[in-house]
Write an enzyme that holds these catalytic residues in place. Structure first.
Site, PDB file in Angstrom:
ATOM      1  N   SER A 170      -9.631   1.711   3.146  1.00  0.00           N
ATOM      2  CA  SER A 170      -8.796   2.518   2.299  1.00  0.00           C
ATOM      3  C   SER A 170      -7.786   1.714   1.479  1.00  0.00           C
ATOM      4  CB  SER A 170      -8.060   3.569   3.113  1.00  0.00           C
ATOM      5  OG  SER A 170      -7.289   2.954   4.088  1.00  0.00           O
ATOM      6  N   SER A 186      -9.798  -0.620   7.342  1.00  0.00           N
ATOM      7  CA  SER A 186      -9.239  -0.458   5.998  1.00  0.00           C
ATOM      8  C   SER A 186      -8.542  -1.659   5.409  1.00  0.00           C
ATOM      9  CB  SER A 186      -8.278   0.728   5.991  1.00  0.00           C
ATOM     10  OG  SER A 186      -9.018   1.920   6.168  1.00  0.00           O
ATOM     11  N   LYS A 221       0.849  -1.198   0.000  1.00  0.00           N
ATOM     12  CA  LYS A 221       0.000   0.000   0.000  1.00  0.00           C
ATOM     13  C   LYS A 221       0.888   1.253   0.000  1.00  0.00           C
ATOM     14  CE  LYS A 221      -3.899   1.858   2.751  1.00  0.00           C
ATOM     15  NZ  LYS A 221      -4.700   1.649   3.966  1.00  0.00           N
TER      16      LYS A 221
END
Lengths: 93, 460
Positions: free
Chosen positions: B132, B156, B57
């Site tokens: 997210s 997330s 990420k």
């Protein structure tokens, strides 16, 4: 709806600016969200210890270790505006 | 090397449709793959993860590579050091394919808040992958990587895992070092794996867990994870009691989600585990509590983003104007919203009514779990109230977006480990069905319990 004055106060505290149309939406959205929080007021929390972090660990400390380094690391490479390895910024006033 | 190259070939074919990756790191990947090939040729001992391709990420730092956090304010930023988890994975010989898309500064539940691109759910390109960590989830789900890392502050990892039909684990707070993770809410953030199987999640988790001197909130207990993570014994797993909290199974829960979670409960019962009804009475206050504490911490953590020492800098006459301008241009609407919300709840005159109050409510929510864990060992809940929603469906109404996290948020407030596992009943049906996940919540440091049940569940 959050008042214009309140929003401007918050923006100054947060060093944040926004465009006029953003301002109206922000006042609306923030107002709605803050209204939602009212439900917490009805909850009795007398005598409850606040939880101040994600862990109950104590402070982690170690003895001072004397060292010397001229290495400023890779940080200064990322400075958007620099001179001789120093960071350059506009005047405060 | 061939495997690495074939992943890049597949990414080139598939990612223009999905949009999971923000940047690829072919040079680094090739070097890492070569190093592993040499070890194989020399017949040297290899770590389980050697040569395994991973996607990371874009809020975690890999030295020399971009780390945008999905934000314009860091559009040209290149990391100046490796995150601890990255150091560990480099030492294990894994191969990094690229950085994945996310909601800006990990704020969001759909990855629609990314300043750069939209990521689509591989199961239905008109729907969100969740957020997210939407990029990481979508990359694993569409086979553009074997596994990925994400971060979880209010769901997330678990929510996008559920939306994309993959496994997502949020470790106990303090199990994985946050050094090198761009901070969102320091008392809630944790890094965790996205994988295709629970077994893989256990392997990847064990590799990244551990106390770190660079993160004082990481705990010595993080060093104690052992064999039971990777080789759970059925006779131990059978003895675990599973609690079903009534507050999580209310009206508004999508029918498909309810059915799939009920089926998962049945399957777990069939393994021999006892199922009990429990109550977590303060559940309904968790959303307010979280949306006061998290923005407060965000407003503090994002103060460092002003385009001064790093990031995008514009021109202004004086320093204050520079801060305001850089941040006005650099931050998207959700980031601005949360910073201002956080500033409000911490400001003089409001601190007691909001932030201090929320800290007490947080204690009550933690106590709910403590009480429940006297009766049961693991808690089973849905992950999301609905399957993946349509792109654009919730962007204009922040509050309705926040509500999609109601089942995941209490876990972060209490610092507990939790895993989202795809419900097999959905997987067995036609591929046109949207994935549904169920959540297993464990006691602090008991990832072995939730990973163990998960590993036997997926073998069914």
């Amino acid at each position: 709806m959050l008042s214009k004055k309140d929003l401007e106060h918050l923006a100054a505290l947060a060093r944040l600016d926004f465009k006029d149309d953003e301002g109206t939406k922000l006042r609306n959205d923030l107002g709605n969200i803050l209204d939602y929080f009212k439900e917490l007021q009805g909850l009795d929390t007398s005598g409850v210890e606040p939880m101040t972090g994600g862990t109950e660990l104590k402070n982690v400390v170690r003895e001072d270790v004397i060292g010397k380094t001229d290495d400023t690391g890779k940080g200064p490479e990322a400075f958007p505006d620099r001179q001789d390895g120093y960071l350059r910024v506009p005047p405060v006033f | 090397m061939e495997m690495t190259q074939s992943f890049f070939d597949w990414i080139e074919k598939r990612d223009s449709e999905i949009g999971a990756y923000l940047s690829l790191c072919k040079d680094l990947a090739v070097r890492q793959a070569e190093a592993v090939d040499i070890k194989i040729a020399k017949d040297e001992a290899l770590n389980f993860l050697a040569g395994v391709p991973l996607a990371i990420k874009d809020n975690m730092l890999i030295v020399g590579l971009p780390a945008t956090a999905g934000s314009k304010i860091l559009a040209d930023y290149k990391a100046s050091y490796d995150a601890t988890v990255i150091k560990k994975l480099k030492a294990a010989g894994s191969v990094f394919l690229g950085k994945t898309n996310l909601d800006e500064f990990a704020m969001g539940s759909s990855t629609e808040n990314s300043a750069f691109k939209l990521t689509k759910n591989p199961h239905d390109l008109g729907r969100v992958p969740g957020g997210s960590s939407g990029g990481s989830a979508a990359a694993v789900a569409s086979h553009m990587t074997i596994a990925a890392l994400g971060s979880d502050t209010g769901g997330s990892i678990r929510q996008p895992a559920a939306f994309c039909g993959v496994v997502g684990l949020k470790p106990t707070y303090g199990a994985v070092s946050r050094y090198g993770l761009i901070a969102m809410a320091s008392s809630l953030d944790q890094i965790g794996p996205f994988t295709k199987t629970v077994e893989d999640a256990a392997i990847l988790f064990k590799e990244i867990a551990g106390q770190d001197m660079m993160d004082s909130t990481s705990s010595p207990q993080a060093n104690d994870y052992g064999e039971e993570l990777l080789n759970p014994k059925l006779e131990n797993i059978k003895r675990l009691k599973v609690g079903i909290p009534e507050e999580y199974f209310v009206e508004g829960l999508d029918k498909k989600v309810a059915e799939s979670v009920e089926a998962a409960i049945k399957d777990i019962k069939s393994l021999g585990l006892e199922i009990k009804k429990i109550s977590l009475p303060h559940t309904k206050y968790a959303l307010s509590c979280y949306y006061i504490i998290m923005p407060a911490e965000v407003s503090s953590n994002l103060e460092r983003l002003e385009g001064i020492r790093y990031g995008t800098r514009h021109k202004a006459g004086n320093l204050i104007e520079l801060y305001e301008k850089d941040r006005e241009i650099g931050f998207g609407p959700e980031a601005k919203r949360r910073i201002l919300l956080g500033t409000f709840v911490l400001s003089s005159g409001y601190y007691d009514a909001y932030y201090a109050k929320a800290q007490k409510v947080r204690r009550l929510i933690g106590q709910d779990f403590e009480e429940a864990f006297k009766e049961v060992d693991v808690i089973l809940t849905p992950v999301t109230p609905t399957p993946a929603f349509k792109i654009g469906e919730k962007v204009d109404d922040p509050l309705s977006m926040y509500l999609s996290d109601i089942f995941t948020i209490p876990v972060n407030l209490a610092g507990l480990p939790a895993i989202s596992i795809p419900a097999s009943s959905v997987q067995r049906q036609a591929s046109s069905e949207l994935p549904v996940g169920f959540q297993l919540i464990g006691k602090h440091w008991r990832e072995a319990d939730i990973l163990g049940i998960g590993q036997y569940y997926e073998k069914l």
